[in-house]
Design a protein around this motif. Sequence first.
Motif, PDB file in Angstrom:
ATOM      1  N   MET A 172       0.822  -1.203   0.000  1.00  0.00           N
ATOM      2  CA  MET A 172       0.000   0.000   0.000  1.00  0.00           C
ATOM      3  C   MET A 172       0.863   1.264   0.000  1.00  0.00           C
ATOM      4  SD  MET A 172      -3.161  -0.877  -0.200  1.00  0.00           S
ATOM      5  CE  MET A 172      -4.017   0.615   0.278  1.00  0.00           C
ATOM      6  N   VAL A 173       1.986   1.223   0.714  1.00  0.00           N
ATOM      7  CA  VAL A 173       2.903   2.367   0.686  1.00  0.00           C
ATOM      8  C   VAL A 173       3.511   2.524  -0.702  1.00  0.00           C
ATOM      9  CG1 VAL A 173       5.046   3.315   1.621  1.00  0.00           C
ATOM     10  CG2 VAL A 173       3.409   2.206   3.146  1.00  0.00           C
TER      11      VAL A 173
ATOM     12  N   MET B 104      -5.683  -1.621   5.832  1.00  0.00           N
ATOM     13  CA  MET B 104      -4.922  -1.186   4.671  1.00  0.00           C
ATOM     14  C   MET B 104      -5.386   0.160   4.118  1.00  0.00           C
ATOM     15  SD  MET B 104      -2.577  -3.446   4.128  1.00  0.00           S
ATOM     16  CE  MET B 104      -2.520  -3.487   5.934  1.00  0.00           C
TER      17      MET B 104
ATOM     18  N   ILE C  97      -3.668   3.471   5.056  1.00  0.00           N
ATOM     19  CA  ILE C  97      -2.310   3.670   4.547  1.00  0.00           C
ATOM     20  C   ILE C  97      -2.336   4.432   3.224  1.00  0.00           C
ATOM     21  CG2 ILE C  97      -0.176   2.499   3.840  1.00  0.00           C
ATOM     22  CD1 ILE C  97      -0.942   0.192   5.651  1.00  0.00           C
ATOM     23  N   ASP C  98      -3.424   4.266   2.455  1.00  0.00           N
ATOM     24  CA  ASP C  98      -3.527   4.937   1.164  1.00  0.00           C
ATOM     25  C   ASP C  98      -3.490   6.457   1.323  1.00  0.00           C
ATOM     26  OD1 ASP C  98      -3.838   4.932  -1.675  1.00  0.00           O
ATOM     27  OD2 ASP C  98      -5.962   5.394  -1.429  1.00  0.00           O
TER      28      ASP C  98
ATOM     29  N   ILE D 226      -1.545   8.166   2.926  1.00  0.00           N
ATOM     30  CA  ILE D 226      -0.189   8.705   3.002  1.00  0.00           C
ATOM     31  C   ILE D 226       0.184   9.438   1.718  1.00  0.00           C
ATOM     32  CG2 ILE D 226       1.085   6.715   2.071  1.00  0.00           C
ATOM     33  CD1 ILE D 226       3.140   7.121   4.275  1.00  0.00           C
TER      34      ILE D 226
END
Length: 281
Positions: A1-2, A227, A230-231, A233
């Motif tokens: 995801m990062v 999850m 995290i998007d 970011i």
Amino acid sequence: MVASALGFTVMTTLIKFLGDDYPAALQTFYRQVAGFVILIPFIINRRGAAFATTRPGILLFRSAAGTLGMILSFYAFQKMPLADANALSFTRTLWLVPLAFFIVREPVGPMRIGAALVGFAGVLIMVRPGADGEFAIGWPAAAMLASSFLFALTITGMKVMTRDHSPMVLLVWSATLGLVFALPGALFVWRWPEPFDLFLLSVMGVVGTLTQGFYIKGMSIGDAGAMAPIDYIRLVFAAGAGFLLFNELPTIWTLMGAAVVVVSTLFITWREQQIARQARL
């Protein structure tokens, strides 16, 4: 995801960098070409199975909506600060609430409806209609909001199609039809790219396809409720890229509105996970 968030930032940075010379429709075409080329080995290996479908109508609609949504989002990324455009792009989660009710026939409770309304209030904070006596939303912001709605339509269509289609078949159809639908718009603004520009356009297309793959992989191997946050970011990545490369600073209205949108969409994601867990018990 990062990796997906970082890849998305690289793609949008290239979209903005090339935007003065290559309109959104032309960039969308090159993006679709790259996505199709990457899938050629799979198509050759699977042949007819790669295109096996029983619902061509939904596939046509998904691809048409997705291609138009991509053109509109590319236009917004070209014309808006990266952080602002990214913040507005998250509204696609808010659109999924009414679409889930009207199209997929999913039950939508007052908590999800309330969260969606709060999220749209965050959008109003960002675009500030009527600010300073003017309609401050502007065409680029309107394009991103319309793009988010169209992408929400494609996600809703994917939910329906995954009941009897594999993700790879959907990806093949999306890439193939997307290339076909992107061609007419590209022809109206066609220009042959310089060698270095062609390289950058190709990188943009490949990174965009890999970003989609990273996102799907992350969501498939991890809990969606964990999850999805995290998007967000990529808001940080976008603000950093905008400041370092384009001398952009997000306004206080963008930061406040983005915070409201992020909180509301996180609540919607958490609520959907709770409903899914209860259904499995």
